[in-house]
Motif scaffolding. Structure first.
Motif, PDB file in Angstrom:
ATOM      1  N   ASP A 113       7.989   7.330  -0.738  1.00 58.29           N
ATOM      2  CA  ASP A 113       7.689   6.321   0.280  1.00 58.29           C
ATOM      3  C   ASP A 113       8.212   6.718   1.659  1.00 58.29           C
ATOM      4  N   ALA A 114       8.189   7.986   1.978  1.00 55.63           N
ATOM      5  CA  ALA A 114       8.639   8.436   3.300  1.00 55.63           C
ATOM      6  C   ALA A 114       7.419   8.632   4.186  1.00 55.63           C
ATOM      7  N   PHE A 115       7.295   7.803   5.159  1.00 57.30           N
ATOM      8  CA  PHE A 115       6.173   7.906   6.107  1.00 57.30           C
ATOM      9  C   PHE A 115       6.601   7.259   7.410  1.00 57.30           C
TER      10      PHE A 115
ATOM     11  N   PRO B 171      -0.625   5.581   9.081  1.00 55.80           N
ATOM     12  CA  PRO B 171       0.531   6.138   8.371  1.00 55.80           C
ATOM     13  C   PRO B 171       0.471   7.665   8.358  1.00 55.80           C
ATOM     14  N   VAL B 172       1.586   8.267   8.652  1.00 50.31           N
ATOM     15  CA  VAL B 172       1.684   9.726   8.612  1.00 50.31           C
ATOM     16  C   VAL B 172       2.827  10.081   7.664  1.00 50.31           C
ATOM     17  N   LYS B 173       2.496  10.895   6.673  1.00 53.05           N
ATOM     18  CA  LYS B 173       3.518  11.227   5.675  1.00 53.05           C
ATOM     19  C   LYS B 173       4.559  12.160   6.279  1.00 53.05           C
TER      20      LYS B 173
ATOM     21  N   LEU C 241      -5.804   9.446   5.662  1.00 51.19           N
ATOM     22  CA  LEU C 241      -4.903   8.515   6.354  1.00 51.19           C
ATOM     23  C   LEU C 241      -5.193   8.469   7.855  1.00 51.19           C
TER      24      LEU C 241
ATOM     25  N   PHE D 212       0.841  -1.201   0.000  1.00 49.60           N
ATOM     26  CA  PHE D 212       0.000   0.000   0.000  1.00 49.60           C
ATOM     27  C   PHE D 212       0.876   1.251   0.000  1.00 49.60           C
ATOM     28  N   ASP D 213       0.489   2.213  -0.809  1.00 47.10           N
ATOM     29  CA  ASP D 213       1.255   3.455  -0.902  1.00 47.10           C
ATOM     30  C   ASP D 213       0.415   4.597  -0.322  1.00 47.10           C
ATOM     31  N   PRO D 214       0.815   5.144   0.832  1.00 50.73           N
ATOM     32  CA  PRO D 214      -0.012   6.202   1.435  1.00 50.73           C
ATOM     33  C   PRO D 214       0.159   7.566   0.770  1.00 50.73           C
ATOM     34  N   GLN D 215       1.171   7.725  -0.090  1.00 54.08           N
ATOM     35  CA  GLN D 215       1.502   9.066  -0.601  1.00 54.08           C
ATOM     36  C   GLN D 215       0.347   9.776  -1.311  1.00 54.08           C
TER      37      GLN D 215
ATOM     38  N   TRP E  39      -3.515   0.707   9.258  1.00 53.16           N
ATOM     39  CA  TRP E  39      -2.794  -0.061   8.238  1.00 53.16           C
ATOM     40  C   TRP E  39      -1.980  -1.145   8.942  1.00 53.16           C
TER      41      TRP E  39
ATOM     42  N   GLU F  59      -3.826  13.659   4.300  1.00 56.21           N
ATOM     43  CA  GLU F  59      -3.637  13.351   5.725  1.00 56.21           C
ATOM     44  C   GLU F  59      -4.954  13.006   6.402  1.00 56.21           C
TER      45      GLU F  59
ATOM     46  N   LEU G 196      -7.318   5.612   8.908  1.00 56.85           N
ATOM     47  CA  LEU G 196      -6.890   4.295   8.421  1.00 56.85           C
ATOM     48  C   LEU G 196      -6.012   3.598   9.451  1.00 56.85           C
TER      49      LEU G 196
END
Lengths: 220, 482
Positions: free
Chosen positions: B376-378, B367-369, A98, A88-91, A103, A95, A101
């Motif tokens: 892929d930085a989180f 997840p927090v960016k 997310l 999974f890619d949160p980018q 995960w 916010e 979520l």
């Protein structure tokens, strides 16, 4: 906080006592994808397992899961995502999405089923997404049918809507099986996801025990 | 009106608080502070066997070979005293720590009709905490204390005459005064009260006068008010070291029950639990358990600790156990009828702990960016759904979602006209069709962690789309679009 369970019970009691007056949308959650909602007869039904798959890899299964996450976050509804392949890619998600979520990043075969068991038994998250498409195929083939029936029973007991994304149809106890068909090209990667999701086809491969008369309401 | 709570055999009760089964056996508490050490208090079984106060432990064992000798436990006495004051503080703010196991309460504001019910409530609260108490209610503190010592278990003295049937020894006079009174034929309090008041001081001295005024309800005093302690802690040092989980859990369950009772008396709930386990060797194990939804539910609190201890191992046996509760006020929140929330936050917290144990602490959460453009930085954080802030307005993502390969898979990419033309992964080779890029991204150029990569979105011959990138001299597959 302690009154939350009472309110949930009250809602369900009202839905049982006054099925005509109760809004049908109280029995399911919208996926945020109109075509998929239509195929599912309204949305993700509480207390059921819904299996989604695609004929080929890359047809938009993960994009659909992202859409469900975004739709749930708009309703301020927390969602659990059990990620079998840690892919999974949160980018791309904001916010606020997310923040709703949970995960679970699995690294070994078998962890995802235990995690699903825990979250469905817990029942606090109204929607649980189990993404098996990144899992090792050999391990997925070894999952016995009884496991799916157990998960289905747990989802039914806790009134959780569980979505299982699989590389091929394997969830024997799924109430709904949806085949997603879509063709995307490199040029489409810049189009809004809503447009791409709208262009996909959602074919119902199986519909079990969910009559239009609201049989699910009695189940809940 | 005053009420006195008396815990008879306080040292004994404090020492045996978590082992109620021993109350039926022959147990004596030896006071080590006395020189030489002497038996201070004992159970009924020990009394029947001939053990008496003031004996040495050797004398006690000679009378009763089955006698279990325990020493006074100041720590447990302190906790029992705190429990007593906190229970008393639940009925009135005007309380006095009169002595060991004795607490005097001023019930001025309490309606007379509620006195007996309040007294029974306090006794029941203390019983649930492993302490047997008696309560005396009277117009003056000394009379209430006298009533408490002779209560079964509640004695409401409406007039001093209610106590006249008691033996004169119930007053607790000194040995010499008791002998004098008996010689004069004074057997009961009634006889003492009927003596002419003029000669009391002359015949029996100051001590006799004080006792006479007490019995007549004519002596009173101001209470030295104290505030119930704000700490809620239970603990014990084990006589025999513990090696198994079951006895540890048994003791913890008792601690939790006691703590929740004490908190209930103050209308508080548990915000966090602090567990300390001492071993025969090595440092102690300390752990704090925050309670997401503060509660007094013993089952919930016990389950939190049980889950933790199930996976806990130590090479050394356990010699001490302490559990403290951080008290807080109950959260009152009015949810809207259609507002969503976690049904049971405490249950969810426990499930989260199980998930963390299953997949790793850093692999289950929200997840927090990170504040960077690095792909892929989180980081993962603990969920706080109730504080998740505003809801997003619409799905603003573009294109298909990327299913990442973590870590990115190395590949050989052959280019033509500076565009990817085919990819080789191990023995697998595939031509690439359409491609978009390069999208050059970079960051941290100002320090040694500088990074730079050129990304491409490529379509394989079978229709699958990948994101590949070049970093340094190597090519990698970042993920597949799905």
């Amino acid at each position: 906080m302690p009154h939350a369970a009472t309110i949930h019970q009250l809602r369900e009691l009202l839905a049982r006592r006054f099925p005509v007056a109760a809004p049908r949308h109280g029995l399911f959650f919208s996926t945020g994808v109109p075509g998929l909602d239509e195929a599912l007869g309204g949305g993700l039904w509480k207390g059921t397992l819904t299996e989604i798959s695609t004929g080929v890899e890359g047809a938009g299964c993960l994009t659909v899961l992202n859409a469900i996450l975004a739709a749930s976050a708009r309703e301020r509804r927390p969602v659990g995502l059990i990620d079998a392949g840690d892919g999974f890619d949160p980018q791309p998600l904001d916010e606020a999405t997310l923040a709703h979520l949970l995960w679970v990043r699995c690294r070994e075969a078998g962890q995802y089923l235990k995690a699903a068991d825990l979250l469905l038994r817990d029942g606090n998250l109204p929607i649980v997404l189990l993404d098996l498409r990144g899992g090792a195929r050999a391990a997925l083939k070894r999952i016995p049918n009884t496991t799916w029936y157990r998960l289905q029973r747990l989802a039914g007991q806790s009134a959780v809507a569980c979505v299982v994304a699989t590389p091929w149809f394997m969830v024997s106890s799924a109430h709904y099986r949806i085949q997603i068909q879509g063709v995307c090209r490199v040029a489409d990667l810049d189009r809004p996801a809503e447009e791409l999701l709208g262009a996909m086809e959602y074919q119902v491969m199986r519909r079990h025990g969910l009559g239009a008369g609201g049989g699910i309401a009695e189940a809940i | 009106m005053f009420a006195v709570i008396s815990i008879p055999g306080f040292y004994l009760q404090a020492a045996l608080r978590y082992e109620p089964g021993l109350r039926e056996e022959a147990v004596a508490i030896v006071d080590e502070s006395a020189k030489p050490a002497r038996v201070a208090q004992y159970t009924r079984a020990a009394r029947r066997a001939g053990v008496r106060e003031g004996m040495s432990s050797t004398q006690g064992l000679a009378r009763c070979p089955a006698l279990q000798v325990r020493y006074r436990a100041p720590e447990q006495e302190r906790m029992a005293a705190a429990a007593l004051l906190q229970c008393a503080g639940g009925t009135t703010p005007c309380i006095e720590a009169t002595g060991d196991g004795v607490c005097t309460m001023d019930w001025k504001g309490l309606p007379a009709a509620a006195h007996e019910a309040a007294a029974r409530g306090v006794i029941e609260q203390l019983r649930r905490q492993g302490l047997v108490a008696k309560v005396g209610i009277a117009a003056t503190p000394p009379l209430a204390l006298l009533a408490a010592r002779n209560a079964r278990p509640v004695l409401h003295v409406k007039s001093p005459a209610d106590l006249h049937a008691l033996p004169i020894s119930a007053l607790g006079p000194g040995a010499e005064l008791l002998r004098t009174l008996r010689r004069l034929g004074v057997r009961r309090l009634r006889d003492f009260c009927e003596l002419p008041p003029e000669g009391i001081a002359a015949r029996f001295g100051h001590e006799g006068l004080v006792l006479w005024r007490c019995v007549m309800g004519r002596s009173s005093r101001l209470l030295q008010l104290v505030t119930p302690p704000a700490s809620y802690e239970e603990g014990t040092e084990f006589e025999h070291e513990i090696e198994l989980l079951e006895p540890l859990l048994f003791m913890l369950r008792r601690f939790i029950d006691c703590l929740t009772e004490r908190l209930a008396a103050a209308y508080l709930v548990v915000g966090a639990l602090e567990l300390r386990i001492g071993f025969t060797a090595g440092p102690e194990h300390a752990r704090t358990f925050p309670v997401p939804s503060p509660t007094r539910d013993g089952e919930v609190l016990f389950r939190m600790i049980h889950t933790h201890l199930e996976g806990f191992q130590s090479p050394h046996p356990i010699k001490s156990l302490h559990l403290a509760a951080r008290a807080c006020k109950a959260v009152k929140e009015q949810l809207g009828l259609f507002e969503t929330s976690l049904r049971d936050p405490n249950q969810f917290h426990e499930t989260l702990a199980r998930l963390s144990a299953l997949v790793g602490a850093d692999r289950a959460g929200v997840p927090v960016k990170e504040n960077t453009h690095r792909p892929d930085a989180f980081r993962m954080e603990m969920p706080a759904f109730h504080a998740a802030g505003s809801a997003p307005r619409k799905n603003s993502t573009r294109g298909l979602a990327l299913r990442r390969f973590r870590p990115p898979r190395p590949a050989h990419v052959f280019t033509m006209n500076e565009r990817p033309a085919s990819v080789v992964i191990g023995d697998f080779s595939a031509p690439l069709g359409d491609a978009a890029g390069p999208w050059v991204v970079s960051g941290d150029w100002w320090d040694s962690h500088a990074w730079e990569r050129a990304e491409w979105e490529v379509e394989a011959a079978d229709g699958r789309m990948y994101r590949i990138f070049r970093e340094g001299e190597g090519w990698y597959i970042d993920g597949i679009y799905d």
